[in-house]
Design a protein around this motif. Structure first.
Motif, PDB file in Angstrom:
ATOM      1  N   ASP A  84     -11.569   8.738 -11.339  1.00 47.84           N
ATOM      2  CA  ASP A  84     -11.332   8.170 -12.673  1.00 47.84           C
ATOM      3  C   ASP A  84     -10.095   7.274 -12.688  1.00 47.84           C
ATOM      4  O   ASP A  84     -10.085   6.235 -13.349  1.00 47.84           O
ATOM      5  CB  ASP A  84     -11.175   9.277 -13.718  1.00 47.84           C
ATOM      6  CG  ASP A  84     -12.464  10.052 -13.966  1.00 47.84           C
ATOM      7  OD1 ASP A  84     -13.550   9.587 -13.563  1.00 47.84           O
ATOM      8  OD2 ASP A  84     -12.373  11.159 -14.548  1.00 47.84           O
ATOM      9  N   ALA A  85      -9.065   7.660 -11.951  1.00 48.03           N
ATOM     10  CA  ALA A  85      -7.814   6.895 -11.944  1.00 48.03           C
ATOM     11  C   ALA A  85      -7.951   5.570 -11.201  1.00 48.03           C
ATOM     12  O   ALA A  85      -7.311   4.585 -11.569  1.00 48.03           O
ATOM     13  CB  ALA A  85      -6.691   7.724 -11.313  1.00 48.03           C
ATOM     14  N   THR A  86      -8.780   5.551 -10.164  1.00 45.56           N
ATOM     15  CA  THR A  86      -8.890   4.338  -9.348  1.00 45.56           C
ATOM     16  C   THR A  86     -10.047   3.449  -9.765  1.00 45.56           C
ATOM     17  O   THR A  86     -10.025   2.254  -9.517  1.00 45.56           O
ATOM     18  CB  THR A  86      -9.050   4.694  -7.860  1.00 45.56           C
ATOM     19  OG1 THR A  86     -10.225   5.482  -7.687  1.00 45.56           O
ATOM     20  CG2 THR A  86      -7.824   5.428  -7.340  1.00 45.56           C
ATOM     21  N   LYS A  87     -11.079   4.047 -10.345  1.00 43.01           N
ATOM     22  CA  LYS A  87     -12.263   3.317 -10.804  1.00 43.01           C
ATOM     23  C   LYS A  87     -12.967   2.554  -9.682  1.00 43.01           C
ATOM     24  O   LYS A  87     -13.668   1.575  -9.926  1.00 43.01           O
ATOM     25  CB  LYS A  87     -11.926   2.396 -11.970  1.00 43.01           C
ATOM     26  CG  LYS A  87     -11.405   3.161 -13.180  1.00 43.01           C
ATOM     27  CD  LYS A  87     -11.126   2.261 -14.337  1.00 43.01           C
ATOM     28  CE  LYS A  87     -10.579   2.922 -15.560  1.00 43.01           C
ATOM     29  NZ  LYS A  87     -10.142   4.258 -15.551  1.00 43.01           N
ATOM     30  N   ILE A  88     -12.775   2.982  -8.457  1.00 44.04           N
ATOM     31  CA  ILE A  88     -13.419   2.340  -7.312  1.00 44.04           C
ATOM     32  C   ILE A  88     -14.669   3.137  -6.965  1.00 44.04           C
ATOM     33  O   ILE A  88     -14.600   4.342  -6.748  1.00 44.04           O
ATOM     34  CB  ILE A  88     -12.464   2.245  -6.100  1.00 44.04           C
ATOM     35  CG1 ILE A  88     -11.284   1.338  -6.453  1.00 44.04           C
ATOM     36  CG2 ILE A  88     -13.199   1.743  -4.862  1.00 44.04           C
ATOM     37  CD1 ILE A  88     -10.214   1.254  -5.409  1.00 44.04           C
ATOM     38  N   LYS A  89     -15.792   2.454  -6.920  1.00 45.60           N
ATOM     39  CA  LYS A  89     -17.065   3.133  -6.679  1.00 45.60           C
ATOM     40  C   LYS A  89     -17.708   2.687  -5.359  1.00 45.60           C
ATOM     41  O   LYS A  89     -18.727   3.218  -4.950  1.00 45.60           O
ATOM     42  CB  LYS A  89     -18.014   2.886  -7.827  1.00 45.60           C
ATOM     43  CG  LYS A  89     -17.439   3.327  -9.167  1.00 45.60           C
ATOM     44  CD  LYS A  89     -18.434   4.038 -10.014  1.00 45.60           C
ATOM     45  CE  LYS A  89     -17.951   4.388 -11.377  1.00 45.60           C
ATOM     46  NZ  LYS A  89     -16.830   5.209 -11.511  1.00 45.60           N
ATOM     47  N   GLU A  90     -17.133   1.713  -4.694  1.00 44.19           N
ATOM     48  CA  GLU A  90     -17.695   1.232  -3.450  1.00 44.19           C
ATOM     49  C   GLU A  90     -16.864   1.715  -2.259  1.00 44.19           C
ATOM     50  O   GLU A  90     -15.788   2.274  -2.428  1.00 44.19           O
ATOM     51  CB  GLU A  90     -17.817  -0.292  -3.432  1.00 44.19           C
ATOM     52  CG  GLU A  90     -16.549  -1.041  -3.746  1.00 44.19           C
ATOM     53  CD  GLU A  90     -16.291  -1.235  -5.239  1.00 44.19           C
ATOM     54  OE1 GLU A  90     -15.105  -1.293  -5.578  1.00 44.19           O
ATOM     55  OE2 GLU A  90     -17.218  -1.310  -6.044  1.00 44.19           O
ATOM     56  N   PHE A  91     -17.408   1.507  -1.081  1.00 48.53           N
ATOM     57  CA  PHE A  91     -16.671   1.894   0.113  1.00 48.53           C
ATOM     58  C   PHE A  91     -15.598   0.847   0.380  1.00 48.53           C
ATOM     59  O   PHE A  91     -15.747  -0.320   0.013  1.00 48.53           O
ATOM     60  CB  PHE A  91     -17.609   2.038   1.316  1.00 48.53           C
ATOM     61  CG  PHE A  91     -17.050   2.914   2.386  1.00 48.53           C
ATOM     62  CD1 PHE A  91     -16.941   4.283   2.187  1.00 48.53           C
ATOM     63  CD2 PHE A  91     -16.588   2.381   3.571  1.00 48.53           C
ATOM     64  CE1 PHE A  91     -16.399   5.106   3.161  1.00 48.53           C
ATOM     65  CE2 PHE A  91     -16.044   3.194   4.553  1.00 48.53           C
ATOM     66  CZ  PHE A  91     -15.958   4.556   4.343  1.00 48.53           C
ATOM     67  N   VAL A  92     -14.503   1.274   0.976  1.00 43.03           N
ATOM     68  CA  VAL A  92     -13.390   0.367   1.258  1.00 43.03           C
ATOM     69  C   VAL A  92     -13.042   0.422   2.742  1.00 43.03           C
ATOM     70  O   VAL A  92     -13.374   1.386   3.434  1.00 43.03           O
ATOM     71  CB  VAL A  92     -12.139   0.725   0.417  1.00 43.03           C
ATOM     72  CG1 VAL A  92     -12.416   0.567  -1.073  1.00 43.03           C
ATOM     73  CG2 VAL A  92     -11.650   2.119   0.736  1.00 43.03           C
ATOM     74  N   VAL A  93     -12.378  -0.617   3.193  1.00 44.31           N
ATOM     75  CA  VAL A  93     -11.862  -0.634   4.556  1.00 44.31           C
ATOM     76  C   VAL A  93     -10.711   0.373   4.597  1.00 44.31           C
ATOM     77  O   VAL A  93      -9.844   0.361   3.717  1.00 44.31           O
ATOM     78  CB  VAL A  93     -11.381  -2.048   4.942  1.00 44.31           C
ATOM     79  CG1 VAL A  93     -10.745  -2.053   6.321  1.00 44.31           C
ATOM     80  CG2 VAL A  93     -12.536  -3.040   4.872  1.00 44.31           C
ATOM     81  N   PRO A  94     -10.689   1.269   5.594  1.00 43.20           N
ATOM     82  CA  PRO A  94      -9.605   2.260   5.651  1.00 43.20           C
ATOM     83  C   PRO A  94      -8.295   1.603   6.086  1.00 43.20           C
ATOM     84  O   PRO A  94      -7.992   1.498   7.272  1.00 43.20           O
ATOM     85  CB  PRO A  94     -10.113   3.284   6.669  1.00 43.20           C
ATOM     86  CG  PRO A  94     -11.100   2.544   7.504  1.00 43.20           C
ATOM     87  CD  PRO A  94     -11.673   1.469   6.645  1.00 43.20           C
ATOM     88  N   GLN A  95      -7.540   1.148   5.115  1.00 41.65           N
ATOM     89  CA  GLN A  95      -6.287   0.433   5.375  1.00 41.65           C
ATOM     90  C   GLN A  95      -5.334   0.696   4.230  1.00 41.65           C
ATOM     91  O   GLN A  95      -5.666   1.379   3.278  1.00 41.65           O
ATOM     92  CB  GLN A  95      -6.566  -1.070   5.536  1.00 41.65           C
ATOM     93  CG  GLN A  95      -7.286  -1.732   4.366  1.00 41.65           C
ATOM     94  CD  GLN A  95      -6.374  -2.057   3.190  1.00 41.65           C
ATOM     95  OE1 GLN A  95      -5.285  -2.622   3.360  1.00 41.65           O
ATOM     96  NE2 GLN A  95      -6.778  -1.671   1.993  1.00 41.65           N
ATOM     97  N   GLY A  96      -4.155   0.142   4.335  1.00 44.83           N
ATOM     98  CA  GLY A  96      -3.206   0.240   3.239  1.00 44.83           C
ATOM     99  C   GLY A  96      -1.961   1.015   3.612  1.00 44.83           C
ATOM    100  O   GLY A  96      -1.521   1.011   4.754  1.00 44.83           O
ATOM    101  N   HIS A  97      -1.449   1.712   2.630  1.00 41.33           N
ATOM    102  CA  HIS A  97      -0.232   2.502   2.808  1.00 41.33           C
ATOM    103  C   HIS A  97      -0.473   3.601   3.840  1.00 41.33           C
ATOM    104  O   HIS A  97      -1.595   4.082   3.982  1.00 41.33           O
ATOM    105  CB  HIS A  97       0.190   3.096   1.456  1.00 41.33           C
ATOM    106  CG  HIS A  97       1.561   3.676   1.473  1.00 41.33           C
ATOM    107  ND1 HIS A  97       1.827   4.941   1.942  1.00 41.33           N
ATOM    108  CD2 HIS A  97       2.756   3.156   1.086  1.00 41.33           C
ATOM    109  CE1 HIS A  97       3.116   5.179   1.844  1.00 41.33           C
ATOM    110  NE2 HIS A  97       3.711   4.114   1.318  1.00 41.33           N
ATOM    111  N   VAL A  98       0.571   4.026   4.511  1.00 42.91           N
ATOM    112  CA  VAL A  98       0.442   5.051   5.554  1.00 42.91           C
ATOM    113  C   VAL A  98      -0.119   6.366   4.998  1.00 42.91           C
ATOM    114  O   VAL A  98      -0.851   7.072   5.704  1.00 42.91           O
ATOM    115  CB  VAL A  98       1.780   5.258   6.307  1.00 42.91           C
ATOM    116  CG1 VAL A  98       2.838   5.884   5.416  1.00 42.91           C
ATOM    117  CG2 VAL A  98       1.583   6.069   7.570  1.00 42.91           C
ATOM    118  N   ILE A  99       0.176   6.684   3.751  1.00 45.44           N
ATOM    119  CA  ILE A  99      -0.414   7.888   3.149  1.00 45.44           C
ATOM    120  C   ILE A  99      -1.938   7.723   3.119  1.00 45.44           C
ATOM    121  O   ILE A  99      -2.687   8.609   3.545  1.00 45.44           O
ATOM    122  CB  ILE A  99       0.103   8.145   1.718  1.00 45.44           C
ATOM    123  CG1 ILE A  99       1.617   8.299   1.675  1.00 45.44           C
ATOM    124  CG2 ILE A  99      -0.571   9.387   1.121  1.00 45.44           C
ATOM    125  CD1 ILE A  99       2.206   8.253   0.260  1.00 45.44           C
ATOM    126  N   ALA A 100      -2.389   6.596   2.618  1.00 48.94           N
ATOM    127  CA  ALA A 100      -3.822   6.345   2.481  1.00 48.94           C
ATOM    128  C   ALA A 100      -4.519   6.300   3.838  1.00 48.94           C
ATOM    129  O   ALA A 100      -5.584   6.907   4.007  1.00 48.94           O
ATOM    130  CB  ALA A 100      -4.057   5.036   1.725  1.00 48.94           C
TER     131      ALA A 100
END
Length: 166
Positions: A84-100
């Motif tokens: 609900d907080a991100t509102k992302i419903k599709e798959f994403v490339v696994p990247q970004g912040h080190v936590i993620a």
């Protein structure tokens, strides 16, 4: 030498050993993500709780099943909060912040856990259904927690569009 044995079942020729090593690794990656979330205390504490639950999964095949329905509900509830907080419903490339990115690695391991439990069941081990429910909920949770980690660190997601499944 027995005193230096890292794990008492290390030399068994059983897939239960592989399961316990994999869930240990999974809990460790969740802990690693928690260590990077030190400026987000609520997320850090939650990830430590999830790592603890993963350790309960670890012993639930060789020993007594330590996973409770409340544990599954906790993961499902947090999954929904982050979805609900991100509102992302599709798959994403696994990247970004080190936590993620660390959570994405853990998510992938959680799927390996499900596959290994299935293999163990096919070998004749009693694997209670709630362990599958927990491991699948854990994978879902880790995905949305990764999305949420990118959101709170103001890191943009990159949507993945498959060329194989169009």
């Amino acid at each position: 030498m027995k005193q230096t044995l890292a794990y008492p079942f290390l030399y068994e020729q059983k897939n239960t050993v592989e399961f316990e090593i994999l869930t240990d690794k999974l809990a460790s990656f969740i802990g690693l993500a928690a260590s990077h979330a030190n400026t987000f205390t609520f997320l850090q504490e939650e990830l430590i709780e999830v790592a603890t639950l993963t350790y309960h999964l670890n012993g639930s095949i060789r020993g007594k099943n330590a996973i409770k329905e409340a544990d599954i509900l906790f993961l499902q509830t947090r999954y929904q909060v982050y979805l609900d907080a991100t509102k992302i419903k599709e798959f994403v490339v696994p990247q970004g912040h080190v936590i993620a990115t660390t959570l994405h690695v853990a998510r992938s391991m959680a799927k390996e856990v499900v596959r290994l439990m299935h293999k163990l069941r096919m070998e004749g081990h009693l694997i209670e259904e709630n362990l599958f429910d927990f491991a699948n909920a854990l994978s879902d949770y880790l995905f949305t927690a990764a999305l949420f980690a990118n959101k709170i660190t103001k890191t943009n997601e990159q949507t993945f569009t498959s060329r194989s499944y169009q």
